[in-house]
Design a protein around this motif. Sequence first.
Motif, PDB file in Angstrom:
ATOM      1  N   ALA A 123       0.829  -1.212   0.000  1.00  5.20           N
ATOM      2  CA  ALA A 123       0.000   0.000   0.000  1.00  5.20           C
ATOM      3  C   ALA A 123       0.860   1.259   0.000  1.00  5.20           C
ATOM      4  O   ALA A 123       0.558   2.242  -0.694  1.00  5.20           O
ATOM      5  CB  ALA A 123      -0.938   0.000   1.196  1.00  5.20           C
ATOM      6  N   ALA A 124       1.952   1.221   0.758  1.00  8.45           N
ATOM      7  CA  ALA A 124       2.852   2.380   0.813  1.00  8.45           C
ATOM      8  C   ALA A 124       3.523   2.603  -0.532  1.00  8.45           C
ATOM      9  O   ALA A 124       3.695   3.743  -0.983  1.00  8.45           O
ATOM     10  CB  ALA A 124       3.902   2.174   1.903  1.00  8.45           C
ATOM     11  N   LEU A 125       3.902   1.512  -1.197  1.00 11.81           N
ATOM     12  CA  LEU A 125       4.543   1.632  -2.503  1.00 11.81           C
ATOM     13  C   LEU A 125       3.556   2.169  -3.536  1.00 11.81           C
ATOM     14  O   LEU A 125       3.914   3.000  -4.371  1.00 11.81           O
ATOM     15  CB  LEU A 125       5.082   0.272  -2.951  1.00 11.81           C
ATOM     16  CG  LEU A 125       6.265  -0.275  -2.153  1.00 11.81           C
ATOM     17  CD1 LEU A 125       6.614  -1.686  -2.604  1.00 11.81           C
ATOM     18  CD2 LEU A 125       7.479   0.628  -2.296  1.00 11.81           C
ATOM     19  N   GLU A 126       2.316   1.699  -3.483  1.00  9.96           N
ATOM     20  CA  GLU A 126       1.293   2.185  -4.408  1.00  9.96           C
ATOM     21  C   GLU A 126       1.134   3.695  -4.291  1.00  9.96           C
ATOM     22  O   GLU A 126       0.936   4.391  -5.297  1.00  9.96           O
ATOM     23  CB  GLU A 126      -0.048   1.521  -4.106  1.00  9.96           C
ATOM     24  CG  GLU A 126      -0.150   0.079  -4.574  1.00  9.96           C
ATOM     25  CD  GLU A 126      -1.516  -0.497  -4.256  1.00  9.96           C
ATOM     26  OE1 GLU A 126      -2.516   0.231  -4.425  1.00  9.96           O
ATOM     27  OE2 GLU A 126      -1.587  -1.661  -3.829  1.00  9.96           O
ATOM     28  N   ALA A 127       1.197   4.199  -3.086  1.00  9.52           N
ATOM     29  CA  ALA A 127       0.999   5.632  -2.840  1.00  9.52           C
ATOM     30  C   ALA A 127       2.131   6.464  -3.432  1.00  9.52           C
ATOM     31  O   ALA A 127       1.938   7.647  -3.731  1.00  9.52           O
ATOM     32  CB  ALA A 127       0.882   5.896  -1.345  1.00  9.52           C
ATOM     33  N   GLU A 128       3.294   5.864  -3.616  1.00  2.00           N
ATOM     34  CA  GLU A 128       4.457   6.595  -4.112  1.00  2.00           C
ATOM     35  C   GLU A 128       4.544   6.620  -5.630  1.00  2.00           C
ATOM     36  O   GLU A 128       5.288   7.417  -6.198  1.00  2.00           O
ATOM     37  CB  GLU A 128       5.742   5.964  -3.566  1.00  2.00           C
ATOM     38  CG  GLU A 128       5.925   6.104  -2.067  1.00  2.00           C
ATOM     39  CD  GLU A 128       7.231   5.488  -1.597  1.00  2.00           C
ATOM     40  OE1 GLU A 128       8.202   5.502  -2.373  1.00  2.00           O
ATOM     41  OE2 GLU A 128       7.277   4.981  -0.473  1.00  2.00           O
ATOM     42  N   VAL A 129       3.793   5.731  -6.307  1.00  6.91           N
ATOM     43  CA  VAL A 129       3.962   5.533  -7.748  1.00  6.91           C
ATOM     44  C   VAL A 129       2.673   5.849  -8.494  1.00  6.91           C
ATOM     45  O   VAL A 129       1.569   5.613  -7.991  1.00  6.91           O
ATOM     46  CB  VAL A 129       4.383   4.065  -8.026  1.00  6.91           C
ATOM     47  CG1 VAL A 129       4.548   3.819  -9.517  1.00  6.91           C
ATOM     48  CG2 VAL A 129       5.685   3.745  -7.291  1.00  6.91           C
ATOM     49  N   TYR A 130       2.791   6.386  -9.704  1.00  2.00           N
ATOM     50  CA  TYR A 130       1.622   6.671 -10.530  1.00  2.00           C
ATOM     51  C   TYR A 130       0.867   5.377 -10.845  1.00  2.00           C
ATOM     52  O   TYR A 130       1.489   4.334 -11.102  1.00  2.00           O
ATOM     53  CB  TYR A 130       2.039   7.341 -11.830  1.00  2.00           C
ATOM     54  CG  TYR A 130       2.477   8.772 -11.676  1.00  2.00           C
ATOM     55  CD1 TYR A 130       1.538   9.786 -11.478  1.00  2.00           C
ATOM     56  CD2 TYR A 130       3.817   9.121 -11.724  1.00  2.00           C
ATOM     57  CE1 TYR A 130       1.936  11.111 -11.331  1.00  2.00           C
ATOM     58  CE2 TYR A 130       4.231  10.440 -11.578  1.00  2.00           C
ATOM     59  CZ  TYR A 130       3.275  11.428 -11.391  1.00  2.00           C
ATOM     60  OH  TYR A 130       3.672  12.729 -11.232  1.00  2.00           O
ATOM     61  N   PRO A 131      -0.470   5.420 -10.844  1.00  2.00           N
ATOM     62  CA  PRO A 131      -1.267   4.211 -11.086  1.00  2.00           C
ATOM     63  C   PRO A 131      -0.917   3.490 -12.390  1.00  2.00           C
ATOM     64  O   PRO A 131      -0.880   2.261 -12.432  1.00  2.00           O
ATOM     65  CB  PRO A 131      -2.705   4.738 -11.121  1.00  2.00           C
ATOM     66  CG  PRO A 131      -2.678   5.963 -10.271  1.00  2.00           C
ATOM     67  CD  PRO A 131      -1.319   6.575 -10.519  1.00  2.00           C
ATOM     68  N   ALA A 132      -0.666   4.239 -13.455  1.00  2.00           N
ATOM     69  CA  ALA A 132      -0.348   3.602 -14.731  1.00  2.00           C
ATOM     70  C   ALA A 132       0.966   2.840 -14.679  1.00  2.00           C
ATOM     71  O   ALA A 132       1.168   1.870 -15.400  1.00  2.00           O
ATOM     72  CB  ALA A 132      -0.284   4.645 -15.846  1.00  2.00           C
ATOM     73  N   ALA A 133       1.872   3.277 -13.809  1.00  2.00           N
ATOM     74  CA  ALA A 133       3.173   2.629 -13.707  1.00  2.00           C
ATOM     75  C   ALA A 133       3.141   1.417 -12.781  1.00  2.00           C
ATOM     76  O   ALA A 133       3.769   0.392 -13.052  1.00  2.00           O
ATOM     77  CB  ALA A 133       4.222   3.624 -13.220  1.00  2.00           C
ATOM     78  N   ILE A 134       2.395   1.501 -11.692  1.00  2.00           N
ATOM     79  CA  ILE A 134       2.362   0.399 -10.715  1.00  2.00           C
ATOM     80  C   ILE A 134       1.416  -0.714 -11.165  1.00  2.00           C
ATOM     81  O   ILE A 134       1.530  -1.865 -10.724  1.00  2.00           O
ATOM     82  CB  ILE A 134       1.938   0.915  -9.317  1.00  2.00           C
ATOM     83  CG1 ILE A 134       2.278  -0.109  -8.217  1.00  2.00           C
ATOM     84  CG2 ILE A 134       0.463   1.257  -9.273  1.00  2.00           C
ATOM     85  CD1 ILE A 134       3.719  -0.212  -7.875  1.00  2.00           C
ATOM     86  N   GLY A 135       0.480  -0.408 -12.067  1.00  2.30           N
ATOM     87  CA  GLY A 135      -0.557  -1.364 -12.459  1.00  2.30           C
ATOM     88  C   GLY A 135      -0.048  -2.731 -12.861  1.00  2.30           C
ATOM     89  O   GLY A 135      -0.581  -3.761 -12.448  1.00  2.30           O
ATOM     90  N   GLY A 136       0.986  -2.767 -13.689  1.00  2.26           N
ATOM     91  CA  GLY A 136       1.505  -4.037 -14.170  1.00  2.26           C
ATOM     92  C   GLY A 136       2.188  -4.852 -13.095  1.00  2.26           C
ATOM     93  O   GLY A 136       2.410  -6.056 -13.259  1.00  2.26           O
ATOM     94  N   PHE A 137       2.530  -4.226 -11.975  1.00  2.00           N
ATOM     95  CA  PHE A 137       3.232  -4.905 -10.890  1.00  2.00           C
ATOM     96  C   PHE A 137       2.271  -5.389  -9.795  1.00  2.00           C
ATOM     97  O   PHE A 137       2.715  -5.845  -8.748  1.00  2.00           O
ATOM     98  CB  PHE A 137       4.290  -3.976 -10.282  1.00  2.00           C
ATOM     99  CG  PHE A 137       5.440  -3.708 -11.204  1.00  2.00           C
ATOM    100  CD1 PHE A 137       6.618  -4.436 -11.112  1.00  2.00           C
ATOM    101  CD2 PHE A 137       5.342  -2.738 -12.200  1.00  2.00           C
ATOM    102  CE1 PHE A 137       7.678  -4.194 -11.976  1.00  2.00           C
ATOM    103  CE2 PHE A 137       6.401  -2.492 -13.071  1.00  2.00           C
ATOM    104  CZ  PHE A 137       7.568  -3.231 -12.952  1.00  2.00           C
ATOM    105  N   GLN A 138       0.973  -5.283 -10.052  1.00  2.00           N
ATOM    106  CA  GLN A 138      -0.030  -5.707  -9.083  1.00  2.00           C
ATOM    107  C   GLN A 138      -0.743  -6.971  -9.560  1.00  2.00           C
ATOM    108  O   GLN A 138      -0.951  -7.164 -10.761  1.00  2.00           O
ATOM    109  CB  GLN A 138      -1.069  -4.602  -8.877  1.00  2.00           C
ATOM    110  CG  GLN A 138      -0.504  -3.328  -8.264  1.00  2.00           C
ATOM    111  CD  GLN A 138      -1.501  -2.190  -8.273  1.00  2.00           C
ATOM    112  OE1 GLN A 138      -2.131  -1.916  -9.274  1.00  2.00           O
ATOM    113  NE2 GLN A 138      -1.652  -1.524  -7.135  1.00  2.00           N
ATOM    114  N   TYR A 139      -1.113  -7.795  -8.593  1.00  2.00           N
ATOM    115  CA  TYR A 139      -1.895  -8.993  -8.915  1.00  2.00           C
ATOM    116  C   TYR A 139      -2.682  -9.413  -7.676  1.00  2.00           C
ATOM    117  O   TYR A 139      -2.103  -9.594  -6.602  1.00  2.00           O
ATOM    118  CB  TYR A 139      -0.992 -10.144  -9.370  1.00  2.00           C
ATOM    119  CG  TYR A 139      -1.746 -11.406  -9.704  1.00  2.00           C
ATOM    120  CD1 TYR A 139      -2.579 -11.464 -10.822  1.00  2.00           C
ATOM    121  CD2 TYR A 139      -1.662 -12.527  -8.887  1.00  2.00           C
ATOM    122  CE1 TYR A 139      -3.295 -12.605 -11.122  1.00  2.00           C
ATOM    123  CE2 TYR A 139      -2.369 -13.680  -9.191  1.00  2.00           C
ATOM    124  CZ  TYR A 139      -3.190 -13.717 -10.297  1.00  2.00           C
ATOM    125  OH  TYR A 139      -3.902 -14.857 -10.601  1.00  2.00           O
TER     126      TYR A 139
END
Length: 432
Positions: A123-139
């Motif tokens: 959650a902390a990492l998500e807050a630091e990164v733009y949604p379009a950039a973090i999207g591919g790293f989520q599952y």
Amino acid sequence: MKKTLAMIVALMLMVSIVLAGCSSNGNNAGDSSGAGGDKPIKLVWWVHENPSFVEANKKLIEDYKKVKPNVTIDLQVFPYDAFIQKIRVSMNTKTAPDIVQMFGTWVREYAKNGLLEPAADGAALEAEVYPAAIGGFQYEGKVYGVPHEFNIENAAALRYPKMFKEAGIDKDPATWAELIDTAKKLTKRNGDKITVRGLDITSNDSVVFYFLALIQQQGVDFWNQDQTQVNFSSPEAEKAMQELVDLVKVHKVTDLSKLGTPEEPYMVFFKGQSAMTTAGPWTIAEGHNTFNIQDFDYMPIPSYSDKPAVFSAESGWGEVVSKQSANTQAAWEFVQFMMKNENASAWNLRTSSIPANKHVAEDPKYLESAPTVKAAVEALPNGRWIGPLADRDYFFKAINDTYAQIVYDKTSVKDGLKKAEDDINKMLKAKQ
């Protein structure tokens, strides 16, 4: 009995010590050291052969050694094609590295198969990164890696200010209609042949990204609700594709004469044969260093509608931690070290990449150091993750093939998009 009891207590104590020792040799063997101990730890980090990336990575390792002298990071560099194959073969074996540099589009498949260690503080990492950039790293609600750069291929264009001036254009287009009018004024011909393209959106990436963006900028999406199927049969999708076709057939500000050749549109631009060309900011360095061209800049592309200029983007390059690692916590600590603002900023500047880290991108000092990419950086908040493409090459080829067939009158917009939709949805279903 007291003696027996004492022996039992002693035996239990020994068992607890052994068990504690065994637990430190499991998947997180280096966790105690990673949390601040001084036990020597070696982390293997696989990356692909990109000169600027490799040099920036080496500098990060040097800086980390000052913070964690007990941690040795073995950076192993592979040619791109061999790198992809090596990851596929090794990630489920004991030869897997601790850390891997992965492109965002690849990550979900490895996470889905249980080959990656999720972040403890996703959650902390998500807050630091733009949604379009973090999207591919989520599952499935977890974060499996951290992108360090934003793979943005649209929302801005290369352009020659001199050509604008020669055509009597003294300002950037503020609407899509003005963009088309500007492109017409910039287009040059010799008879029926275009010698200077006014606006070129014909690269394999640009066709797809702008097709999707023009759909989104009309206020709809191209995915169904759970992102398992695409919808290219909507009026908005048909209108978006028709707009791209019209650039060639109606407005005649570009053509497909380079289609299927090694000559990418950005190369055509740097030869002076285009006035405006949509391309990612990575092409700026190509222009300066490979083509030795300096008299160009990077301009924003206006929205297709009166709605914000939202667009789809892929997650860029970032780091993931292997499930096979014996030092997952220590590995994640290094990845998080890369995310610290000062380290992330230095890495982006050394690699001429666009920050995925919001704090870096929004820091005025970053733009002072990289003023040319201002149009791209200002567009970042409008980025949306492109979604689970499953097979990126197939997805892009289906749309590009449809575009070419429509331009060459081999199919209609409606029929062509229906076929692309059906083909992509069959692929997505097979990959689920």
